[in-house]
Write an enzyme that holds these catalytic residues in place. Sequence first.
Site, PDB file in Angstrom:
ATOM      1  N   ARG A  87      10.057  -0.448  -4.949  1.00 40.18           N
ATOM      2  CA  ARG A  87       9.904   0.887  -4.365  1.00 40.18           C
ATOM      3  C   ARG A  87       8.428   1.194  -4.093  1.00 40.18           C
ATOM      4  O   ARG A  87       7.559   0.871  -4.894  1.00 40.18           O
ATOM      5  CB  ARG A  87      10.518   1.943  -5.282  1.00 40.18           C
ATOM      6  CG  ARG A  87      12.022   1.776  -5.378  1.00 40.18           C
ATOM      7  CD  ARG A  87      12.745   2.979  -5.944  1.00 40.18           C
ATOM      8  NE  ARG A  87      14.179   2.740  -5.928  1.00 40.18           N
ATOM      9  CZ  ARG A  87      14.976   2.962  -4.881  1.00 40.18           C
ATOM     10  NH1 ARG A  87      14.474   3.485  -3.779  1.00 40.18           N
ATOM     11  NH2 ARG A  87      16.266   2.677  -4.930  1.00 40.18           N
ATOM     12  N   ASP A  88       8.192   1.831  -2.953  1.00 37.79           N
ATOM     13  CA  ASP A  88       6.832   2.240  -2.583  1.00 37.79           C
ATOM     14  C   ASP A  88       6.355   3.318  -3.555  1.00 37.79           C
ATOM     15  O   ASP A  88       7.103   4.224  -3.925  1.00 37.79           O
ATOM     16  CB  ASP A  88       6.817   2.777  -1.152  1.00 37.79           C
ATOM     17  CG  ASP A  88       5.414   2.839  -0.579  1.00 37.79           C
ATOM     18  OD1 ASP A  88       5.108   2.074   0.355  1.00 37.79           O
ATOM     19  OD2 ASP A  88       4.604   3.658  -1.079  1.00 37.79           O
ATOM     20  N   ILE A  89       5.097   3.227  -3.954  1.00 36.66           N
ATOM     21  CA  ILE A  89       4.542   4.158  -4.941  1.00 36.66           C
ATOM     22  C   ILE A  89       4.380   5.570  -4.352  1.00 36.66           C
ATOM     23  O   ILE A  89       4.344   6.556  -5.095  1.00 36.66           O
ATOM     24  CB  ILE A  89       3.194   3.608  -5.471  1.00 36.66           C
ATOM     25  CG1 ILE A  89       2.891   4.166  -6.840  1.00 36.66           C
ATOM     26  CG2 ILE A  89       2.067   3.846  -4.492  1.00 36.66           C
ATOM     27  CD1 ILE A  89       1.768   3.442  -7.571  1.00 36.66           C
ATOM     28  N   ASN A 121       3.451  -3.017   9.484  1.00 40.19           N
ATOM     29  CA  ASN A 121       2.123  -2.680   9.986  1.00 40.19           C
ATOM     30  C   ASN A 121       1.214  -3.893   9.879  1.00 40.19           C
ATOM     31  O   ASN A 121       1.196  -4.564   8.841  1.00 40.19           O
ATOM     32  CB  ASN A 121       1.521  -1.521   9.176  1.00 40.19           C
ATOM     33  CG  ASN A 121       2.343  -0.252   9.292  1.00 40.19           C
ATOM     34  OD1 ASN A 121       2.815   0.083  10.374  1.00 40.19           O
ATOM     35  ND2 ASN A 121       2.530   0.452   8.185  1.00 40.19           N
ATOM     36  N   GLU A 163      -2.697  -1.081   5.337  1.00 40.09           N
ATOM     37  CA  GLU A 163      -3.575  -0.800   4.188  1.00 40.09           C
ATOM     38  C   GLU A 163      -3.638  -1.966   3.213  1.00 40.09           C
ATOM     39  O   GLU A 163      -4.700  -2.256   2.662  1.00 40.09           O
ATOM     40  CB  GLU A 163      -3.093   0.464   3.461  1.00 40.09           C
ATOM     41  CG  GLU A 163      -3.338   1.725   4.260  1.00 40.09           C
ATOM     42  CD  GLU A 163      -2.725   2.948   3.603  1.00 40.09           C
ATOM     43  OE1 GLU A 163      -2.319   2.874   2.427  1.00 40.09           O
ATOM     44  OE2 GLU A 163      -2.639   3.987   4.290  1.00 40.09           O
ATOM     45  N   VAL A 164      -2.504  -2.574   2.960  1.00 41.03           N
ATOM     46  CA  VAL A 164      -2.476  -3.675   1.990  1.00 41.03           C
ATOM     47  C   VAL A 164      -2.355  -5.001   2.759  1.00 41.03           C
ATOM     48  O   VAL A 164      -1.387  -5.216   3.488  1.00 41.03           O
ATOM     49  CB  VAL A 164      -1.298  -3.522   1.003  1.00 41.03           C
ATOM     50  CG1 VAL A 164      -1.273  -4.690   0.024  1.00 41.03           C
ATOM     51  CG2 VAL A 164      -1.395  -2.197   0.256  1.00 41.03           C
ATOM     52  N   HIS A 216       4.261  -7.266   4.515  1.00 41.75           N
ATOM     53  CA  HIS A 216       5.341  -6.476   3.921  1.00 41.75           C
ATOM     54  C   HIS A 216       6.111  -5.722   4.988  1.00 41.75           C
ATOM     55  O   HIS A 216       5.547  -5.320   6.001  1.00 41.75           O
ATOM     56  CB  HIS A 216       4.812  -5.492   2.868  1.00 41.75           C
ATOM     57  CG  HIS A 216       3.719  -4.592   3.359  1.00 41.75           C
ATOM     58  ND1 HIS A 216       2.412  -4.995   3.460  1.00 41.75           N
ATOM     59  CD2 HIS A 216       3.730  -3.306   3.785  1.00 41.75           C
ATOM     60  CE1 HIS A 216       1.673  -4.008   3.920  1.00 41.75           C
ATOM     61  NE2 HIS A 216       2.443  -2.965   4.133  1.00 41.75           N
ATOM     62  N   HIS A 238       8.451  -2.317   5.401  1.00 41.28           N
ATOM     63  CA  HIS A 238       8.921  -1.067   4.814  1.00 41.28           C
ATOM     64  C   HIS A 238      10.388  -0.869   5.189  1.00 41.28           C
ATOM     65  O   HIS A 238      10.743  -0.968   6.360  1.00 41.28           O
ATOM     66  CB  HIS A 238       8.146   0.131   5.377  1.00 41.28           C
ATOM     67  CG  HIS A 238       6.678   0.125   5.106  1.00 41.28           C
ATOM     68  ND1 HIS A 238       6.085   0.942   4.158  1.00 41.28           N
ATOM     69  CD2 HIS A 238       5.662  -0.583   5.668  1.00 41.28           C
ATOM     70  CE1 HIS A 238       4.768   0.742   4.164  1.00 41.28           C
ATOM     71  NE2 HIS A 238       4.491  -0.176   5.073  1.00 41.28           N
TER      72      HIS A 238
END
Length: 127
Positions: free
Chosen positions: A34-36, A97, A105-106, A110, A112
């Site tokens: 799960r995304d933080i 992304n 960002e990371v 990945h 989403h």
Amino acid sequence: MAYTYDTENIFAKIIRGEIPCDKVLETEHTLAFRDIAPQAPQHVLVIPKGPYVNYDHFAAEASEEEVVDFVRAVGEVCRTLGIAPGDGGMGYRLINNAGEAGVQEVPHMHVHVLSGRRLGRMLPKAD
Ligand code: 5GP
């Protein structure tokens, strides 16, 4: 093609178990958690365990086994969350992304998985 992978990025630390995550699914080559900072009632990140910076890196250099494992894991996450339309779920959106324009960002590949409400138009105005 030249891709430089930062082994100290936050997802690399999650894969190594140095940082905890709220795991949804794990396979041989893929991890989903799960995304933080969820942007929807359901917001899960699916990542390959291998050191790939972004989608095009993964597509170019991952083994067929890793690619198949990843693609199937995304589908399994959707079924696990109960959002797969094929199972009567409400549907979902996948986002990847990459780089500057994608506002990544990371720097670890990945996808989403977003759902739990109607998600609105695909793209807001640029910030
Ligand atoms: P990006 O903008 O790179 O596509 O998305 C990175 C995502 O990673 C963001 O949605 C952000 O909330 C999430 N994220 C950043 N750090 C962590 C973390 O330590 N744990 C989890 N679970 N998600 C994170």
